[in-house]
Structures are given as structure tokens and as C-alpha cells.
Design a protein around this motif. Sequence first.
Motif, PDB file in Angstrom:
ATOM      1  N   GLU A 166      35.286  42.117  35.294  1.00  0.00           N
ATOM      2  CA  GLU A 166      35.288  43.611  34.773  1.00  0.00           C
ATOM      3  C   GLU A 166      36.289  44.106  33.988  1.00  0.00           C
ATOM      4  N   GLU A 167      37.531  43.542  34.531  1.00  0.00           N
ATOM      5  CA  GLU A 167      38.805  43.742  33.771  1.00  0.00           C
ATOM      6  C   GLU A 167      38.743  43.256  32.305  1.00  0.00           C
ATOM      7  N   CYS A 168      38.203  41.814  32.317  1.00  0.00           N
ATOM      8  CA  CYS A 168      38.234  41.145  31.080  1.00  0.00           C
ATOM      9  C   CYS A 168      37.245  41.837  29.887  1.00  0.00           C
ATOM     10  N   LYS A 169      36.176  42.425  30.624  1.00  0.00           N
ATOM     11  CA  LYS A 169      35.330  43.287  29.666  1.00  0.00           C
ATOM     12  C   LYS A 169      36.044  44.254  29.136  1.00  0.00           C
ATOM     13  N   LYS A 170      36.727  45.018  29.946  1.00  0.00           N
ATOM     14  CA  LYS A 170      37.428  46.076  29.462  1.00  0.00           C
ATOM     15  C   LYS A 170      38.471  45.856  28.351  1.00  0.00           C
ATOM     16  N   ARG A 171      39.214  44.659  28.658  1.00  0.00           N
ATOM     17  CA  ARG A 171      39.858  44.435  27.777  1.00  0.00           C
ATOM     18  C   ARG A 171      39.186  43.951  26.290  1.00  0.00           C
ATOM     19  N   ASP A 172      38.414  43.325  26.196  1.00  0.00           N
ATOM     20  CA  ASP A 172      37.673  42.509  25.254  1.00  0.00           C
ATOM     21  C   ASP A 172      38.369  42.626  23.921  1.00  0.00           C
ATOM     22  N   GLY A 187      39.743  36.876  27.566  1.00  0.00           N
ATOM     23  CA  GLY A 187      40.345  38.121  27.834  1.00  0.00           C
ATOM     24  C   GLY A 187      41.007  38.359  28.986  1.00  0.00           C
ATOM     25  N   SER A 188      41.206  37.146  29.831  1.00  0.00           N
ATOM     26  CA  SER A 188      42.169  37.033  31.018  1.00  0.00           C
ATOM     27  C   SER A 188      43.747  37.086  30.828  1.00  0.00           C
ATOM     28  N   GLY A 189      43.954  37.063  29.711  1.00  0.00           N
ATOM     29  CA  GLY A 189      45.614  36.739  29.320  1.00  0.00           C
ATOM     30  C   GLY A 189      46.364  35.588  29.209  1.00  0.00           C
ATOM     31  N   LYS A 190      45.521  34.418  28.961  1.00  0.00           N
ATOM     32  CA  LYS A 190      45.650  33.224  28.990  1.00  0.00           C
ATOM     33  C   LYS A 190      46.736  33.020  27.892  1.00  0.00           C
ATOM     34  N   SER A 191      46.214  33.293  26.602  1.00  0.00           N
ATOM     35  CA  SER A 191      47.123  33.086  25.426  1.00  0.00           C
ATOM     36  C   SER A 191      48.347  33.729  25.513  1.00  0.00           C
ATOM     37  N   THR A 192      48.097  35.013  25.917  1.00  0.00           N
ATOM     38  CA  THR A 192      49.600  36.099  25.736  1.00  0.00           C
ATOM     39  C   THR A 192      50.456  35.534  26.670  1.00  0.00           C
ATOM     40  N   ILE A 193      50.207  34.974  28.040  1.00  0.00           N
ATOM     41  CA  ILE A 193      51.171  34.499  29.045  1.00  0.00           C
ATOM     42  C   ILE A 193      51.781  33.252  28.610  1.00  0.00           C
ATOM     43  N   ALA A 194      50.917  32.219  28.128  1.00  0.00           N
ATOM     44  CA  ALA A 194      51.399  30.982  27.417  1.00  0.00           C
ATOM     45  C   ALA A 194      52.298  31.221  26.246  1.00  0.00           C
ATOM     46  N   SER A 195      52.161  32.221  25.458  1.00  0.00           N
ATOM     47  CA  SER A 195      52.952  32.353  24.293  1.00  0.00           C
ATOM     48  C   SER A 195      54.381  32.787  24.898  1.00  0.00           C
ATOM     49  N   LEU A 196      54.312  33.888  25.763  1.00  0.00           N
ATOM     50  CA  LEU A 196      55.587  34.384  26.330  1.00  0.00           C
ATOM     51  C   LEU A 196      56.499  33.173  27.086  1.00  0.00           C
ATOM     52  N   VAL A 197      55.764  32.297  27.741  1.00  0.00           N
ATOM     53  CA  VAL A 197      56.307  31.251  28.307  1.00  0.00           C
ATOM     54  C   VAL A 197      57.112  30.242  27.410  1.00  0.00           C
ATOM     55  N   GLU A 198      56.289  30.081  26.236  1.00  0.00           N
ATOM     56  CA  GLU A 198      56.859  29.101  25.094  1.00  0.00           C
ATOM     57  C   GLU A 198      57.988  29.794  24.466  1.00  0.00           C
ATOM     58  N   LYS A 199      57.967  31.239  24.397  1.00  0.00           N
ATOM     59  CA  LYS A 199      59.202  31.835  23.705  1.00  0.00           C
ATOM     60  C   LYS A 199      60.208  31.743  24.643  1.00  0.00           C
ATOM     61  N   ARG A 200      60.456  31.915  26.024  1.00  0.00           N
ATOM     62  CA  ARG A 200      61.298  31.657  26.824  1.00  0.00           C
ATOM     63  C   ARG A 200      61.973  30.206  26.751  1.00  0.00           C
ATOM     64  N   PRO A 213      44.797  25.449  42.387  1.00  0.00           N
ATOM     65  CA  PRO A 213      45.654  25.654  41.497  1.00  0.00           C
ATOM     66  C   PRO A 213      47.204  25.475  41.718  1.00  0.00           C
ATOM     67  N   GLU A 214      48.186  25.019  40.786  1.00  0.00           N
ATOM     68  CA  GLU A 214      49.546  25.058  41.150  1.00  0.00           C
ATOM     69  C   GLU A 214      50.041  26.391  41.122  1.00  0.00           C
ATOM     70  N   ILE A 215      49.576  27.288  40.032  1.00  0.00           N
ATOM     71  CA  ILE A 215      49.966  28.648  40.079  1.00  0.00           C
ATOM     72  C   ILE A 215      48.773  29.522  39.944  1.00  0.00           C
ATOM     73  N   ARG A 216      48.638  30.408  40.677  1.00  0.00           N
ATOM     74  CA  ARG A 216      47.517  31.297  40.659  1.00  0.00           C
ATOM     75  C   ARG A 216      48.035  32.863  40.392  1.00  0.00           C
ATOM     76  N   ILE A 217      47.553  33.270  39.136  1.00  0.00           N
ATOM     77  CA  ILE A 217      48.095  34.461  38.500  1.00  0.00           C
ATOM     78  C   ILE A 217      47.198  35.807  38.862  1.00  0.00           C
ATOM     79  N   HIS A 218      47.386  36.586  39.572  1.00  0.00           N
ATOM     80  CA  HIS A 218      46.423  37.804  39.636  1.00  0.00           C
ATOM     81  C   HIS A 218      46.962  38.780  38.500  1.00  0.00           C
ATOM     82  N   ASN A 219      46.259  38.724  37.204  1.00  0.00           N
ATOM     83  CA  ASN A 219      46.597  39.277  36.227  1.00  0.00           C
ATOM     84  C   ASN A 219      46.324  40.720  36.060  1.00  0.00           C
ATOM     85  N   VAL A 220      46.328  41.640  37.073  1.00  0.00           N
ATOM     86  CA  VAL A 220      45.919  43.034  36.785  1.00  0.00           C
ATOM     87  C   VAL A 220      47.194  44.020  37.230  1.00  0.00           C
ATOM     88  N   GLY A 221      47.417  44.710  36.305  1.00  0.00           N
ATOM     89  CA  GLY A 221      48.637  45.766  36.574  1.00  0.00           C
ATOM     90  C   GLY A 221      49.868  45.200  36.618  1.00  0.00           C
TER      91      GLY A 221
END
Length: 308
Positions: free
Chosen positions: A235-241, A136-149, A270-278
Amino acid sequence: AHLIWMSDEPLLPGRSYMLKIGAKTVNATVTDIKHKINVNTFEHMAGKTLDLNEIAFCNLSLSSDVAFDPYEANRTTGSFILIDRMTNQTVGAGMVWFALRRATNIHWQALDIDRKARADKMGQQPAVLWFTGLSGSGKSTIASLVEKRLHAEGRHTYTLDGDNVRHGLNRDLGFTDADRVENIRRVGEVAKLMSDAGLITLVSFISPFRSERQMARDLMGEGEFIEVFVDTPIEECKKRDPKGLYTKAEAGEIKNFTGIDSPYEAPENPEIRIHNVGRPAEEVADEIVAYLRARGFLSVLGMDGDGI
């Protein structure tokens, strides 16, 4: 070898340890626990892992050849210790029984077309973007957008997604710690092959353990492994779930769920750290593509698709 486990953390087949035998230290993996041994009755028992003070008869695979004797012939040259790669603590001690000859007839086949030739043809540098984070952190969504670009730019890519891989290659694996280790070991090997093919590979897996992420990093070329930590509070991951998994896990309907009753070891550097809230996912994807471009992974493409 017979192996005595000496750590509070269980032995997980497929995890990479260091093996010290005599004066030589090599990387080693327990590939199979043939059976555990009841110390009171000497009964052989089935088992997938080893806990503190348990003994098992195991197969081990080493990263290079070592000199040894069977333990019954020479206790000095027939004994070894296993060391945790992350903590440098001794976690096991073993006694060599005999060598397995299965690897001696396998030789690496040199290929005329190498990774550089493939990558040059594509006008890019191979890279493995390893997205890690809670469900629920958003990994797959972000990875998909990166691949599209990247695809829109004419780049050659492939995404390995945790759920998708479990439908085929890893369909035989569950979600115990031992199965998670094997899950990431297999994916790391596939990502390595794709990197050899010259691709930019996006890997989207929870991959909860630092040891296995380090193992995947070690498989890649220098600077080729880019760990992307999608740092979203639980807590955010649980909200999204999005799949209702946290609700089921907290109700006891799902066992060994990361963040609930199974640990997640967050990346330390990590090489890249994404704070993925907001943050819009599109903005995050643009940031990752910019990272690749700034570090030379994306060459300029000519009209015919060849790198120039």
C-alpha cells in the motif's frame, strides 16, 4: 534428456533443482528447453517453461559428474528425478538421452592473485549486500546512500541496479517468471566475480523468488551474502509509485508486475530487515554501514589506502 514435469509450479530454466540419479544427488539446472512434445501427436513445439504433465527435450547442467547410461540402454541408470530445493518435493522425472561434451574442454584457470590478496590490498572484506523488496520500497535509494557512505570512507564498491542492468547485460530479458529467474542468475554470477575482485557489491533487485536468492547466496563465500529485506507494505509502495508502474499494472498496461499479477516471496530469515515506513533513508543507510563495521567487513584504512 526427456523430462516429464510433475509439479503445479512451472519448470523455470535457470532455476537450481536437485537431481537424483542412482545413489547420487547433485544440483542441476535446466539450461535450455529444446522443444516440448505434444503427447497426442508427438509434434515438437516451442516453449520456455513446462507446466504440469508436459514433456520436453532439455539440456541440463549438473554441479558435478554423475555416472549414467542412456535410458534406452539401461532404464535404471538412465533415469533420474528432479527435486525442488525449497520444498524437497519431486517435481520432475527424466530419461537421459546422451551426454553433452561441451563442458569437458573447459577447465578452471588458477590465478596467482586471489580474492584475499585483492581484499587485503583494499583494507576490507568482500561482501554482497543483496537488497530485495517490492518496486517502490526504497531499495535503490538506500543502496545508493550506503554506497556514498562507503565511498566517502575510501571503500571499494560497485552497485548493480535492476533497471541499469536491463539496459545492457539483461536487455534481452522480459518480465515473465522464466526471464526473472535468468535475470537473477546472471546478476548472481556478476556479483560473484565482483566479490572475487574484493569489492563490496550492492545489488538492488526486486528478486521476487526465494529460490533464486538462495542460488545467489550459494555462489558466495561463507557469511559473505547479506540479504537486506526492504520491507515496505505494498500500500505504501503504491502511494510512492515514483515511476507510475503500479497505476499502469492495475490498469492492465503492464503484465507480470510483482505484487499485482506476479508473486513476491518475502525473505524468511534475512540478515537485515528494514521496516521502511516513516524512517529517513539516511538513518537506514547508517544502520547498514554499522552492521558491516560490527562484523569486520570494514578494516581500518591507512593514509595510502592500504588496510592496516
